[in-house]
Design an enzyme around this catalytic site. Structure first.
Site, PDB file in Angstrom:
ATOM      1  N   CYS A 182      14.520 -35.958 -16.131  1.00  0.00           N
ATOM      2  CA  CYS A 182      15.782 -36.191 -15.421  1.00  0.00           C
ATOM      3  C   CYS A 182      16.789 -36.897 -16.347  1.00  0.00           C
ATOM      4  O   CYS A 182      17.251 -36.311 -17.304  1.00  0.00           O
ATOM      5  CB  CYS A 182      15.513 -36.962 -14.129  1.00  0.00           C
ATOM      6  SG  CYS A 182      16.836 -36.803 -12.927  1.00  0.00           S
ATOM      7  N   HIS A 232      10.764 -33.910 -11.490  1.00  0.00           N
ATOM      8  CA  HIS A 232      10.008 -35.144 -11.694  1.00  0.00           C
ATOM      9  C   HIS A 232       8.493 -34.949 -11.541  1.00  0.00           C
ATOM     10  O   HIS A 232       7.970 -35.152 -10.438  1.00  0.00           O
ATOM     11  CB  HIS A 232      10.451 -36.192 -10.674  1.00  0.00           C
ATOM     12  CG  HIS A 232      11.805 -36.753 -10.924  1.00  0.00           C
ATOM     13  ND1 HIS A 232      12.019 -37.894 -11.676  1.00  0.00           N
ATOM     14  CD2 HIS A 232      13.029 -36.336 -10.523  1.00  0.00           C
ATOM     15  CE1 HIS A 232      13.321 -38.149 -11.723  1.00  0.00           C
ATOM     16  NE2 HIS A 232      13.952 -37.220 -11.032  1.00  0.00           N
ATOM     17  N   GLU A 242       6.237 -36.907 -12.435  1.00  0.00           N
ATOM     18  CA  GLU A 242       5.598 -38.198 -12.131  1.00  0.00           C
ATOM     19  C   GLU A 242       5.615 -38.501 -10.641  1.00  0.00           C
ATOM     20  O   GLU A 242       4.936 -39.417 -10.189  1.00  0.00           O
ATOM     21  CB  GLU A 242       6.264 -39.324 -12.944  1.00  0.00           C
ATOM     22  CG  GLU A 242       7.540 -39.919 -12.352  1.00  0.00           C
ATOM     23  CD  GLU A 242       8.787 -39.061 -12.571  1.00  0.00           C
ATOM     24  OE1 GLU A 242       8.647 -37.881 -12.950  1.00  0.00           O
ATOM     25  OE2 GLU A 242       9.903 -39.572 -12.331  1.00  0.00           O
TER      26      GLU A 242
END
Lengths: 228, 81
Positions: A87, A195, A197
């Site tokens: 990002c 994302h 994560e």
């Protein structure tokens, strides 16, 4: 395996990156590294997290790229250390010239925050070997400026060198060629808007991001001939 | 002392989503003749130096390195006494 998660003023996904790396990479030692640090010696993976570094002033990532730690990132990247920009991290890597292209305002002008389906366009990288080529995975996005741009000549190069790693199945932001993530020519620096994560835990009902981290671990172990 | 006025605009061949949205609003308001809107940035910098050539060469570098992103933006500037 030693992992650095960079922290700029305005980063807000740094702890998510720390937890994701700790949960998915066996034996990972993860440090949060402040942007004024000027060396990243000894790290095997450098993560540049999402957020709004320096308030996104001027352009997303434009000011962060001149932080002292980015000199160290450029040096580490040249030495082959794995670098993963997510990002805002992707925006910083393009501003720094470590990845081609730029991220513009989403065509719909809206901040898009939802799950997104990605094609794994290149499963032959240190970051994606755990996926099958063409596999569709669910990785959430959360950005207002994720509209990837590069000119036609660069796009042809990206295609020819297989540097497009992820594409959206349903383009949410107007990105050229549906691009969600690109890798550098050497294959050790990956930038992506979605994302991974945020997709590593069954509690959050999405584990599609786990294999991105385990792929890096596998590549690192192969590089260092660690069996296990 | 010099004052620099720096204008940063989206490259002509790059879509400007903000400009497109403003153009739509203008059309809704009845300004049908508006054909295109491009949104950019305007910056003012003051230089504490008497060396104009030096200021100009530094300004050029600043534009290339930080003030504009040459991948998607053009820039121009005026340097005033």
């Amino acid at each position: 395996m030693k992992v650095a998660v960079l922290v700029f003023p305005g980063s807000n996904c740094d702890w998510d990156c720390v937890h994701a790396a700790e949960q998915t990479i066996e034996g990972a030692v993860v440090d949060r590294v402040w942007h004024t640090t000027d060396t990243l010696e000894g790290y095997d993976l450098i993560m540049i997290p999402g957020g709004f570094s320096y308030g996104d002033y001027l352009r997303s990532g434009a000011i962060a790229r001149f932080a002292p730690v980015m000199q160290a990132v450029a040096k580490a990247a040249a030495e082959g250390v794995y670098v993963l920009g997510i990002c805002n991290g992707f925006q910083i890597l393009t501003e720094a010239g470590l990845l081609p292209g730029a991220l513009r305002r989403n065509t719909g002008l809206k901040f898009r925050c939802h799950s997104s389906q990605l094609h794994v366009a290149n499963a032959d990288t240190a970051f994606t070997s755990g996926y099958a080529a063409g596999e569709v995975i669910d990785i959430p996005i959360a950005h207002g400026e994720g509209n990837y741009y590069c000119d036609d000549a660069v796009l042809e190069q990206l295609k020819a060198r297989n540097q497009i790693v992820f594409t959206y199945t349903d383009n949410p932001n107007g990105s050229v060629a549906d691009i969600a993530g690109v890798i550098n020519e050497q294959g050790n620096v990956l930038g992506m808007m979605p994302h991974p994560e945020r997709a590593v835990n069954s509690l959050l009902r999405n584990e599609d991001g786990i294999r991105l981290f385990t792929s890096i671990m596998k590549a690192w172990r192969e590089r260092h001939a660690i069996v296990g | 002392m010099f004052k620099a006025k720096v204008y940063v605009t989206t490259k002509a061949n790059v879509l400007d989503p903000q400009g497109a949205a403003v153009q739509q609003a203008l059309h809704t308001m009845g300004y049908a003749a508006v054909d295109d809107v491009r949104i950019g940035k305007y910056m003012e910098l003051t230089f504490d130096t008497t060396d104009r050539a030096q200021a100009e060469s530094e300004l050029e570098q600043m534009c290339k390195k930080l003030l504009a992103n040459p991948v998607v933006e053009d820039y121009r500037y005026e340097l005033e006494d």
